[in-house]
Structures are given as structure tokens and as C-alpha cells.
Scaffold this motif. Structure first.
Motif, mmCIF file in Angstrom:
data_model
loop_
_atom_site.group_PDB
_atom_site.id
_atom_site.type_symbol
_atom_site.label_atom_id
_atom_site.label_comp_id
_atom_site.label_asym_id
_atom_site.label_seq_id
_atom_site.Cartn_x
_atom_site.Cartn_y
_atom_site.Cartn_z
ATOM 1 N N VAL A 244 3.004 0.047 -8.514
ATOM 2 C CA VAL A 244 4.149 -0.189 -7.633
ATOM 3 C C VAL A 244 3.708 -0.731 -6.282
ATOM 4 C CG1 VAL A 244 6.069 0.923 -6.432
ATOM 5 C CG2 VAL A 244 5.529 1.566 -8.781
ATOM 6 N N LEU A 245 2.611 -0.193 -5.734
ATOM 7 C CA LEU A 245 2.165 -0.579 -4.401
ATOM 8 C C LEU A 245 1.578 -1.987 -4.348
ATOM 9 C CD1 LEU A 245 0.657 2.774 -3.089
ATOM 10 C CD2 LEU A 245 2.792 1.679 -2.449
ATOM 11 N N LYS A 246 1.357 -2.588 -5.519
ATOM 12 C CA LYS A 246 0.916 -3.989 -5.521
ATOM 13 C C LYS A 246 1.996 -4.902 -4.960
ATOM 14 C CE LYS A 246 -2.241 -3.626 -9.483
ATOM 15 N NZ LYS A 246 -2.504 -4.092 -10.885
ATOM 16 N N LEU A 247 3.246 -4.457 -5.040
ATOM 17 C CA LEU A 247 4.373 -5.255 -4.558
ATOM 18 C C LEU A 247 4.784 -4.880 -3.142
ATOM 19 C CD1 LEU A 247 6.574 -5.075 -7.793
ATOM 20 C CD2 LEU A 247 4.924 -6.837 -7.153
ATOM 21 N N GLY A 251 -0.674 -3.926 3.178
ATOM 22 C CA GLY A 251 -1.909 -3.857 2.415
ATOM 23 C C GLY A 251 -2.261 -2.427 2.054
ATOM 24 N N GLU A 252 -3.337 -2.277 1.255
ATOM 25 C CA GLU A 252 -3.717 -0.945 0.821
ATOM 26 C C GLU A 252 -4.363 -0.126 1.936
ATOM 27 O OE1 GLU A 252 -8.159 -1.885 -0.983
ATOM 28 O OE2 GLU A 252 -6.583 -1.172 -2.326
ATOM 29 N N ASP A 253 -4.639 -0.776 3.075
ATOM 30 C CA ASP A 253 -5.226 -0.035 4.192
ATOM 31 C C ASP A 253 -4.296 1.073 4.685
ATOM 32 O OD1 ASP A 253 -3.713 -2.418 4.940
ATOM 33 O OD2 ASP A 253 -4.025 -1.767 6.998
ATOM 34 N N LYS A 254 -2.971 0.848 4.552
ATOM 35 C CA LYS A 254 -2.008 1.878 4.942
ATOM 36 C C LYS A 254 -2.144 3.116 4.047
ATOM 37 C CE LYS A 254 0.104 -0.620 8.097
ATOM 38 N NZ LYS A 254 0.110 -0.256 9.540
ATOM 39 N N VAL A 255 -2.431 2.873 2.778
ATOM 40 C CA VAL A 255 -2.586 3.980 1.837
ATOM 41 C C VAL A 255 -3.914 4.689 2.057
ATOM 42 C CG1 VAL A 255 -2.696 4.616 -0.599
ATOM 43 C CG2 VAL A 255 -1.148 2.795 0.146
ATOM 44 N N LEU A 256 -4.986 3.925 2.229
ATOM 45 C CA LEU A 256 -6.315 4.503 2.380
ATOM 46 C C LEU A 256 -6.455 5.334 3.651
ATOM 47 C CD1 LEU A 256 -8.459 1.431 1.231
ATOM 48 C CD2 LEU A 256 -7.646 3.372 -0.127
ATOM 49 N N ALA A 257 -5.537 5.129 4.605
ATOM 50 C CA ALA A 257 -5.594 5.899 5.852
ATOM 51 C C ALA A 257 -5.000 7.293 5.699
ATOM 52 C CB ALA A 257 -4.854 5.140 6.957
ATOM 53 N N MET A 258 -4.354 7.554 4.571
ATOM 54 C CA MET A 258 -3.730 8.864 4.342
ATOM 55 C C MET A 258 -4.786 9.894 3.941
ATOM 56 S SD MET A 258 -0.536 8.523 4.966
ATOM 57 C CE MET A 258 0.653 7.181 5.196
ATOM 58 N N PRO A 259 -4.550 11.182 4.237
ATOM 59 C CA PRO A 259 -5.505 12.227 3.840
ATOM 60 C C PRO A 259 -5.678 12.275 2.320
ATOM 61 C CG PRO A 259 -3.908 13.069 5.429
ATOM 62 C CD PRO A 259 -3.416 11.722 5.006
ATOM 63 N N VAL A 260 -6.899 12.451 1.884
ATOM 64 C CA VAL A 260 -7.214 12.506 0.453
ATOM 65 C C VAL A 260 -7.191 13.958 -0.013
ATOM 66 C CG1 VAL A 260 -8.964 12.054 -1.298
ATOM 67 C CG2 VAL A 260 -8.577 10.395 0.536
ATOM 68 N N ILE A 261 -6.545 14.186 -1.162
ATOM 69 C CA ILE A 261 -6.456 15.535 -1.740
ATOM 70 C C ILE A 261 -7.497 15.726 -2.842
ATOM 71 C CG2 ILE A 261 -4.993 17.122 -3.058
ATOM 72 C CD1 ILE A 261 -4.228 16.881 -0.147
ATOM 73 N N GLY A 262 -7.637 14.730 -3.715
ATOM 74 C CA GLY A 262 -8.576 14.839 -4.829
ATOM 75 C C GLY A 262 -8.440 13.641 -5.739
ATOM 76 N N LYS A 263 -8.831 13.834 -7.003
ATOM 77 C CA LYS A 263 -8.790 12.745 -7.970
ATOM 78 C C LYS A 263 -7.700 12.990 -9.007
ATOM 79 C CE LYS A 263 -13.757 11.773 -7.610
ATOM 80 N NZ LYS A 263 -15.049 11.681 -8.358
ATOM 81 N N LEU A 264 -7.186 11.879 -9.517
ATOM 82 C CA LEU A 264 -6.188 11.967 -10.591
ATOM 83 C C LEU A 264 -6.920 12.016 -11.921
ATOM 84 C CD1 LEU A 264 -3.152 11.916 -11.292
ATOM 85 C CD2 LEU A 264 -3.362 9.430 -11.543
ATOM 86 N N LEU A 265 -6.792 13.116 -12.621
ATOM 87 C CA LEU A 265 -7.475 13.306 -13.895
ATOM 88 C C LEU A 265 -6.691 12.661 -15.027
ATOM 89 C CD1 LEU A 265 -8.414 17.075 -13.464
ATOM 90 C CD2 LEU A 265 -9.829 15.065 -12.946
#
Length: 304
Positions: A244-247, A251-265
Motif C-alpha cells: 500500500v505504501l508504494k502508492l 517516501g519511505e523515510d517517513k516510515v523508517l523514522a517511526m519507532p521499531v517494535i520488531g519483525k513480522l514473522l
């Protein structure tokens, strides 16, 4: 306050207790073989009458079959009809938005209180105003099955009652059961979780708002752009938004600036849905279908 509401409702009912049966209907024209222009100057009917129409009107008045609405009754009917349409638009709009854009899975783990409250308020307004408008438009019980308008109205009322009944079952029985079974579990100590566990973190009713992007789970709970787990009234938390975020306009920099919780298994396989959840999906898509049917019936009223 309750007494005031009761008095207002009683006045509305009294204003509509003496509807004016109008014999100048399409059914009347079919029975007599007359055209609309035989009684009306406007080819579409209504408003200014021809001499023949005036004569027919006087005959109906003499028989006591024609009682025009007073100005207060017309004003009340106008506003009742206005609120009826607005409530229907809000109700149907919520159904289309949730069932087409967000998908029923959005509410399959517990009905959000905001949408639930909006739906019930809209349905109650549609019910009350619909009763008043029916009293104003239908002169007798026979009209429900002897006129085209009455038959279409009967079908519309039946479909509305089906939708109202399904909403009652979902709200009273299915919804609470889904909420009881919804617990914030499935996330490891490191913050990793499967897509099935991720969808529980939707930002609703005080829950955290997480979403996944390229295999990483981000926390947007404190973001002002993700209020109540919704971004730009389009994207919802608790999902993998990689495609969805490709549209997105940013850019993805807005997403990468968010706090990271973990990985999607990886998903552990598609689990079978409990009976009450399957019933919820059935009601959801049934109501979506009935929405289109009711709108089609309204189109038949106006343009067929």
C-alpha cells in the motif's frame, strides 16, 4: 428532557396522521388511459393543472378524497425527509467504506465503538423518520400491495428490517464474543509477531497502533497522523502496508523514522474461523448486498 422528546415526537405523528391520498398517480393514469398532460401542464406531472385537472380536483374534494397538506405539515415533512436521507447516506456510506475499502476483517476481532455508535444512531433515525414518511405517503394498508409505490416500499421496509435484525444480532451477541476473545497476545518479548497477531494492534479503544513495512513492525501510536489507528482516513494500523505504501505521496523515510517494535514473522498457516466470526462475515457481506438492492429500489421509484 425525555418528556420534551416525547412531546415533539407526538406532534410529528399528529401532523402526519391525516395524509392526503392523491389519486393522480401512474397507476391512475394506467387505469384511465389518460396521460399526465391531460391533467398537468408539466409533461412530468405535478404543480399547475389544466382545466380538466382542476375539474377532477374539485370532484375529489367534493367526495372528501382529497385533503392537501397544510404549510406546517409540508415543512415538517421536508425536514423529516431531509433527516431520513442524511441518516441513510451516513449509514450506507459507513457500510460501503468499511466493507469495500477497509474490508470486514477490520471489525472481525471486535466492533469499534465509534462505528457501532454511528451505525445505530443512523438506523434509529432512519426507522423513526421512515415510519413518519410512510404514514404521510400511504393512505391505507391496501396501498402496500395494490400500487407500484406501495409494493416497492414494502420490499424496502422488509430489507431494512433484515438489516436491522442482523445489526442487532451482531451488536448484542457476536460483537461482545469477538471482543472477549480479543487479547493482545502473540507478540514475543523481542516484539516479533505474525500477521494474525499484528492485526490486534489497530490503535482502537486504547490499543497500540502498529503496522508492518518490508518485514519490520513500526509503532505509530503517538503519531498525530495515525489518530485512532487510521492514517488519512485510508490506511489502518494492524496490517502489513508494504504494498500500500508504494502508492503513498511520501517516501519511505517517513516510515523508517517511526519507532521499531520488531519483525513480522511468517504466518503459521491460515487458521479456521470460529462459527461466530463466519456468521459475522456472512452478515457483513449480506448487508453490503442489501445496500445495493435498496439503492436500486430507490432508483426504480424515481426513474423507471
Amino acid at each position: 428532557m425525555k418528556k420534551l422528546h416525547f412531546a415533539v415526537l407526538a406532534c410529528l405523528i399528529l401532523l402526519f396522521s391525516f395524509p392526503s391520498p392523491s389519486p393522480a398517480t401512474p397507476e391512475f393514469a394506467q387505469k384511465t388511459g389518460l396521460q399526465c398532460t391531460d391533467c398537468h401542464i408539466d409533461p412530468g406531472g405535478g404543480k399547475q393543472l389544466t382545466e380538466r385537472g382542476k375539474q377532477f380536483l374539485e370532484e375529489m374534494k367534493a367526495k372528501g378524497s382529497y385533503r392537501p397538506l397544510s404549510t406546517p405539515q409540508r415543512v415538517v415533512r421536508l425536514f423529516v425527509g431531509y433527516f431520513h436521507m442524511m441518516a441513510a447516506i451516513i449509514w450506507f456510506g459507513a457500510i460501503l467504506y468499511i466493507h469495500i475499502l477497509l474490508k470486514p476483517a477490520y471489525a472481525s476481532r471486535g466492533l469499534p465503538k465509534g462505528e457501532l455508535r454511528l451505525g445505530w444512531i443512523s438506523m434509529i433515525i432512519v426507522l423513526i423518520t421512515g415510519i413518519l414518511l410512510t404514514i404521510a405517503r400511504i393512505p391505507s394498508w391496501e396501498s402496500f400491495y395494490t400500487t407500484r409505490f406501495g409494493i416497492l416500499l414494502s420490499i424496502k421496509i422488509l430489507l431494512f428490517l433484515v438489516m436491522l435484525s442482523s445489526a442487532f444480532v451482531v451488536s448484542v451477541f457476536i460483537g461482545p464474543k469477538m471482543r472477549r476473545q480479543r487479547q493482545l497476545t502473540g507478540m514475543s518479548a523481542s516484539g516479533d509477531c505474525t500477521p494474525d497477531a499484528l492485526c490486534q494492534f489497530d490503535g482502537k479503544e486504547g490499543r497500540p497502533a502498529y503496522f508492518a513495512y518490508k518485514g519490520i513492525i513500526y509503532d505509530v501510536t503517538q503519531s498525530r497522523l495515525w489518530k485512532n489507528g487510521t492514517h488519512m482516513v485510508k490506511h489502518v494500523a494492524g496490517q502489513d502496508l508494504t504494498e500500500v505504501l508504494k502508492l503513498a505521496p511520501h517516501g519511505e523515510d517517513k516510515v523508517l523514522a517511526m519507532p521499531v517494535i520488531g519483525k513480522l514473522l511468517p504466518a503459521a498457516g491460515k487458521p479456521s474461523l470460529p462459527p461466530h466470526v463466519r456468521l459475522f462475515y456472512f452478515f457483513a457481506y449480506m448487508n453490503l448486498s442489501l445496500t445495493f438492492v435498496i439503492v436500486f429500489i430507490i432508483a426504480l421509484w424515481r426513474w423507471w
